[in-house]
Write a protein that holds these residues in place. Structure first.
Motif, mmCIF file in Angstrom:
data_model
loop_
_atom_site.group_PDB
_atom_site.id
_atom_site.type_symbol
_atom_site.label_atom_id
_atom_site.label_comp_id
_atom_site.label_asym_id
_atom_site.label_seq_id
_atom_site.Cartn_x
_atom_site.Cartn_y
_atom_site.Cartn_z
ATOM 1 N N GLU A 1 11.580 2.825 6.246
ATOM 2 C CA GLU A 1 10.751 2.857 5.043
ATOM 3 C C GLU A 1 9.660 1.784 5.111
ATOM 4 O O GLU A 1 8.500 2.017 4.766
ATOM 5 C CB GLU A 1 11.660 2.638 3.829
ATOM 6 N N MET A 2 10.048 0.610 5.593
ATOM 7 C CA MET A 2 9.085 -0.487 5.634
ATOM 8 C C MET A 2 8.041 -0.279 6.722
ATOM 9 O O MET A 2 6.873 -0.635 6.573
ATOM 10 C CB MET A 2 9.817 -1.817 5.822
ATOM 11 N N HIS B 1 6.962 2.602 7.620
ATOM 12 C CA HIS B 1 6.083 3.583 7.022
ATOM 13 C C HIS B 1 5.034 2.905 6.142
ATOM 14 O O HIS B 1 3.838 3.230 6.185
ATOM 15 C CB HIS B 1 6.934 4.563 6.183
ATOM 16 N N HIS B 2 5.459 1.917 5.380
ATOM 17 C CA HIS B 2 4.567 1.173 4.497
ATOM 18 C C HIS B 2 3.474 0.489 5.316
ATOM 19 O O HIS B 2 2.286 0.589 5.004
ATOM 20 C CB HIS B 2 5.388 0.125 3.725
ATOM 21 N N GLU C 1 2.439 1.231 8.289
ATOM 22 C CA GLU C 1 1.538 2.215 8.906
ATOM 23 C C GLU C 1 0.471 2.675 7.922
ATOM 24 O O GLU C 1 -0.718 2.777 8.259
ATOM 25 C CB GLU C 1 2.342 3.419 9.398
ATOM 26 N N LEU C 2 0.904 2.976 6.684
ATOM 27 C CA LEU C 2 -0.054 3.429 5.683
ATOM 28 C C LEU C 2 -1.113 2.367 5.415
ATOM 29 O O LEU C 2 -2.301 2.654 5.295
ATOM 30 C CB LEU C 2 0.676 3.778 4.371
ATOM 31 N N GLN C 3 -0.628 1.104 5.357
ATOM 32 C CA GLN C 3 -1.556 -0.001 5.104
ATOM 33 C C GLN C 3 -2.553 -0.118 6.267
ATOM 34 O O GLN C 3 -3.735 -0.345 6.063
ATOM 35 C CB GLN C 3 -0.761 -1.306 4.953
ATOM 36 N N GLN D 1 0.053 -8.814 5.493
ATOM 37 C CA GLN D 1 0.090 -8.517 4.075
ATOM 38 C C GLN D 1 1.524 -8.219 3.606
ATOM 39 O O GLN D 1 1.920 -8.585 2.512
ATOM 40 C CB GLN D 1 -0.788 -7.299 3.826
ATOM 41 N N PHE D 2 2.206 -7.525 4.500
ATOM 42 C CA PHE D 2 3.571 -7.134 4.110
ATOM 43 C C PHE D 2 4.492 -8.353 3.999
ATOM 44 O O PHE D 2 5.343 -8.426 3.152
ATOM 45 C CB PHE D 2 4.135 -6.135 5.140
ATOM 46 N N ILE E 1 12.448 -9.909 3.686
ATOM 47 C CA ILE E 1 12.450 -8.872 2.646
ATOM 48 C C ILE E 1 13.702 -8.007 2.777
ATOM 49 O O ILE E 1 14.372 -7.684 1.793
ATOM 50 C CB ILE E 1 11.188 -8.002 2.760
#
Lengths: 880, 110
Positions: A23-24, A26-27, A29-31, A52-53, A59
């Motif tokens: 899930e992370m 994926h996040h 990659e989108l960013q 940024q993440f 986390i």
């Protein structure tokens, strides 16, 4: 629900971790794509997105906390904290652990006995359908007696509610040719016994109905134990022969290890059906009958049916008049004697456990109050009350489980101890028979019980401090600083103390009542002098050597001659049945010239074949008439004579003089020549039964008990007596060698057991109560040091202070005693059946226990009171 | 990027997530974007807070997660409101309204 989900996520952890990572990713990659669209170079875009993440690992860790790890971690924290807290006060921890371990251990040990004896089903399929069947006659005052063969066959053929009935006769056989001659317990059985019990052989086969035809090769089935002992577990045993009573039997099978009957037997021989069916009278009572009920049939229904069958039999067999049938469940009837004892002891041990809990609860409460400031600080810092309660309960559970572990170890030891003190065989009430108890074992259900008890008690004693934590007040706790809240939990401690004293009183008074009852029983008088008597039993093999009566009595006459001349033997005698031996032998008779009896009915009394010296040897009182002597022999000229006891005179002659009257035993006439005192053959707490004594020369018996009155210790003579007997017949086994005092002790085993264990529990309870009272009072005095100092400064004398503290303690003790006494009056009936000649409200026993507990309690108060009196006002005030 | 940003008040993140899911299921990245968009980029959600919050809400049964396919044909985890989540949203909106009114009163801006 939520809890379940957490447990689940605990196990699904691997999958969740992957999902989280994906899930992370994926996040990120989108960013990255977003950054690319904004015009960044690919490498920079990705780098920026990652930056940024933030720290992915951190986390993920935070997420994991939410994910179901948090509770586990909190629990681990609680656990660590609890262990640290317990380690920090070793005095408290050790006291609490020992107290609890004692309670848990004792109750677990006793539960294992109850489980082994009462709860665990017998090792047969559908054992609950097995019953034992007796005949009964209110008229003859006989409650349980085995039937004769013809009755057994009539029941078996006419009953529809039983799947099948099997009969056994207990006995023994002399096994020779395998080392020294030994008397081995044996059973003669109908061939269907093993199918009624539904067991399988370990080797060979069991009986089939053809084995009951008789007249062919004698066959025997042996127990697994005997197979191991006598044949060393020979796998080729089937088909081999063994000599029993000088006859060769072929071994056809070996029973399985799980086979167990409450009657000792290593040899099983089949009973020829025809012999059993036709060659015995309908009143020659001796069979043990097992019945397997059809499914869903109760013992009561079966009893009704058999009584109807018996009523039909009475129409054609008038001698059965007055006789009926009683059916009892196999397992429960075998443990009838010991069950109330075990239940009372279990109640007692539960009381001990409760007292232990109360004590530990009080200790914990004092600690909780002492930790008032800690509680207040944690509450102020945002801990929820739920969290605090969880903390306290964790401590209790840790304490409980560690104590449970120790207690279980104690229980193993306790079970070994109980195995030694609980008698191996117990009487079957009213049946003149004995049953073996199953060995006590600690199995899974016992361990589960111990674990359950540990948890339950933890919650029980953990509740008090938890409730206290729930009620404690932050502001108050903080304001009071290091000094714990004075009044905190006081009512709770005092209530617990009242409960503890009441419980201890109930237990102590139970022990007190048992003590008095046992004292009464010991001094009730059995009708003979048990000290300095040596007894042993012999059974002559009648199949070969001693076939006839005269041969049998000649053997015993020679034995008496031989052992009578031994040094340290003052007199020697034989009797067919020894008092308290759970055996019986009866005679049926009519009284000559007596018209009180309806036609076709007989009187019945106990019958004993004895040698003339029996009464003098046993110390049985001689009342009137003449004794038996050696002229009362089997020779044709000597008339048959007998002695009767006083119970016999009361029952059959209404206290008129019976001497010179004649009894008709079948064809024979027996003249009563003398009267002796009553002997309580079946126990001090049972009525003496009418008994007829005849000479062993006139009515011989193959099984006899030898009794010797000695000047030395009975045990020291055993070897020389055995040698004397073996000088007559070196193949004759001698068994049941005991002093008469041991026989008496065995017969009072249940009250003895109750008394000793109850006494032990009572002492423990008394000790725990004393510790509890001392603890609470010492704490109270400690809390009041300041106040006491002021009082002393204002002129109170040390006497005043002592009196004040004692007053406080005694009011608590008084309430506890009053409640305990009220409880005893309410539940006294429960123990009534176990008391002999003692009321459950016996004023002496109860008064003594109340006084004892009061003295101990006041003494426990007195120590802190004395300390209070020594308070130095300067020190006390400066301590503020 | 130059917009001045308000610090996210503790406990308000839950409310914002629930609100952003009110219309349709979304994945984590989408939720962060939606919150930024709705607040005109005045509020940004740190990923370090977002995912633990999502898992916490899921644990409490207010939102549920399902794997699906995102716009750009990638496998993604979509979160949606549950029935209790909707109730919770209403309750939190209500209490937020009360709180902000009260604070505004105190500040004299009402």
């Amino acid at each position: 629900m939520k809890f379940l989900r957490k447990i689940k996520s605990f196990f699904r952890r691997g999958k969740l971790e992957t999902e989280m990572a994906e899930e992370m990713r994926h996040h990120v990659e989108l960013q990255t794509e977003l950054n690319l669209k904004a015009g960044m170079k690919p490498d920079d875009a990705r780098y920026a997105a990652l930056r940024q993440f933030g720290n992915v690992a951190r986390i993920q860790e935070q997420a994991r906390d939410v994910r179901g790890w948090a509770w586990l971690e909190a629990f681990a924290k609680d656990l660590r904290y609890a262990l640290r807290a317990l380690r920090k006060s070793p005095g408290f921890t050790v006291t609490a652990l020992l107290t609890l371990a004692l309670g848990i251990g004792a109750s677990t040990a006793l539960f294992s006995v109850i489980n082994s004896v009462l709860l665990r089903p017998l090792p047969f399929p559908n054992a609950d359908r097995l019953t034992i069947i007796w005949e009964t006659s209110a008229q003859q005052n006989v409650k349980r007696e085995g039937p004769a063969g013809p009755n057994f066959y009539d029941w078996r053929e006419q009953s529809h509610l039983f799947q099948d009935l099997a009969a056994v006769e207990l006995g023994s056989g002399t096994v020779t040719g395998l080392g020294e001659p030994r008397q081995i317990p044996a059973m003669r059985v109908t061939t269907n016994l093993f199918s009624v019990l539904n067991v399988r052989p370990a080797l060979g086969r069991l009986f089939v109905s053809e084995d009951g035809l008789g007249g062919r090769q004698a066959r025997v089935i042996i127990s697994r134990d005997f197979w191991q002992r006598a044949f060393g577990g020979d796998l080729e045993i089937v088909g081999k022969n063994v000599m029993i009573d000088q006859i060769s039997y072929q071994v056809i099978g070996v029973l399985d290890r799980s086979f167990w009957l409450p009657f000792q037997s290593d040899l099983f021989v089949p009973w020829p059906d025809d012999e059993l069916r036709y060659q015995r009278g309908r009143l020659s009572h001796d069979l043990g009958v097992f019945g397997r009920l059809k499914p869903d049939v109760t013992a009561a229904q079966a009893e009704t049916e058999l009584n109807a069958i018996h009523a039909r039999l009475r129409l054609t067999h008038s001698e059965l008049a007055g006789w009926g049938v009683t059916v009892a469940p196999f397992q429960s009837v075998m443990t009838e004697y010991i069950r109330p004892v075990l239940l009372v002891l279990f109640c007692a041990v539960t009381l001990v456990l409760l007292i232990a809990c109360v004590n530990v609860a009080n200790l914990l409460l004092v600690r909780a109050v002492g930790r008032g400031r800690e509680v207040a600080v944690r509450l102020a810092l945002g801990a929820t009350r739920g969290r605090l309660i969880r903390q306290f309960l964790t401590e209790s559970v840790v304490l409980g489980l560690v104590a449970g572990g120790l207690g279980t170890l104690l229980a193993f030891w306790g079970v070994a101890l109980l195995s030694a003190v609980v008698p191996a065989t117990i009487p079957i009430p009213d049946a003149s028979a004995e049953a073996m108890l199953r060995p006590f074992e600690i199995d899974g259900s016992v361990l589960a019980f111990g674990f359950g008890v540990s948890l339950l008690t933890s919650l029980l004693f953990g509740l008090a401090p938890a409730i206290y934590a729930l009620k404690s007040d932050v502001i108050h706790g903080l304001k009071n600083g290091s000094r714990a809240t004075t009044g905190g939990g006081r009512w709770m401690r005092e209530t617990l103390l009242v409960v503890e004293i009441a419980l201890a009183l109930v237990l102590l008074s139970g022990a007190g009542l048992m003590l008095k009852s046992f004292f009464r029983l010991q001094h009730a008088g059995l009708g003979f002098q048990a000290s300095q008597l040596l007894t042993m039993e012999m059974e002559l093999p009648t199949d070969s050597h001693y076939k006839t009566g005269p041969e049998q009595s000649a053997f015993f006459a020679r034995v008496l001659e031989q052992v009578g001349s031994l040094p340290d033997v003052t007199s020697a005698a034989v009797t067919s049945v020894l008092p308290l031996h759970s055996q019986d032998e009866r005679a049926q008779f009519l009284i000559e010239n007596d018209s009180t009896l309806p036609p076709n009915e007989h009187f019945q009394s106990d019958l004993r074949q004895v040698s003339p010296e029996y009464f003098r040897t046993m110390g049985i009182a001689f009342k009137r008439g003449r004794q038996l002597d050696r002229h009362d022999s089997a020779g044709g000229a000597a008339p048959l004579v007998g002695l009767v006891d006083e119970a016999f005179v009361r029952r059959f002659f209404a206290d008129a003089n019976p001497i010179g009257r004649r009894l008709m035993l079948g064809e024979a006439r027996l003249e009563i020549v003398g009267i002796v005192g009553d002997v309580k053959h079946s126990g001090a707490d049972r009525e003496a039964r009418p008994t007829l004594y005849v000479s062993f020369q006139q009515i011989p018996a193959s099984r006899m008990n030898l009794v010797l009155r000695t000047t030395a210790a009975p045990a020291s003579l055993v070897a020389s007596v055995k040698q004397a007997i073996w000088s007559i017949d070196r193949n004759q086994p001698i068994y049941r060698v005991e002093s008469m005092e041991d026989v008496v002790a065995e017969a009072t085993s249940a009250p003895r057991l109750t008394l000793s264990l109850l006494g032990l529990f009572a002492v423990v309870a008394l000790g725990l109560a004393a510790i509890g009272i001392y603890g609470v009072m010492a704490y109270a005095v400690n809390q009041r040091t300041n106040e006491l100092g002021i009082r002393v400064a204002l002129g109170a004398t040390s006497g005043d202070v002592v009196a004040m503290v004692l007053r406080q303690g005694m009011s608590i003790i008084g309430v506890g005693l009053a409640i305990g006494l009220a409880a005893i009056f309410m539940i006294g009936r429960l123990v009534e059946a176990m008391l002999y000649d003692t009321s459950p409200r016996d004023p002496i026993a109860l008064g003594a226990t109340v006084a004892l507990l009061a003295i101990v309690a006041v003494a426990a108060c007195f120590i802190p009171a004395r300390r209070a009196a020594k308070v130095d006002p300067m020190v006390a005030l400066r301590a503020e | 990027m130059a917009n001045p940003k308000a610090d996210l008040l503790q406990g308000t993140l839950d409310l914002l997530i629930l609100k952003s899911l009110q219309l349709e299921p979304m994945h984590g990245f989408g939720i962060a974007g939606r919150i930024g968009q709705l607040s005109k980029d005045m509020l940004t959600v740190e990923q370090g807070s977002l995912y633990p919050a999502l898992y916490r809400l899921e644990e409490q049964g207010w939102i549920k997660a399902e794997w699906g396919v995102s716009d750009n044909n990638r496998k993604a985890k979509f979160y949606s409101l549950t029935a209790t989540g909707r109730k919770q949203l209403v309750a939190e909106e209500h209490s937020w309204a009360k709180l902000s009114t009260a604070i505004n009163l105190v500040l004299g801006n009402a």
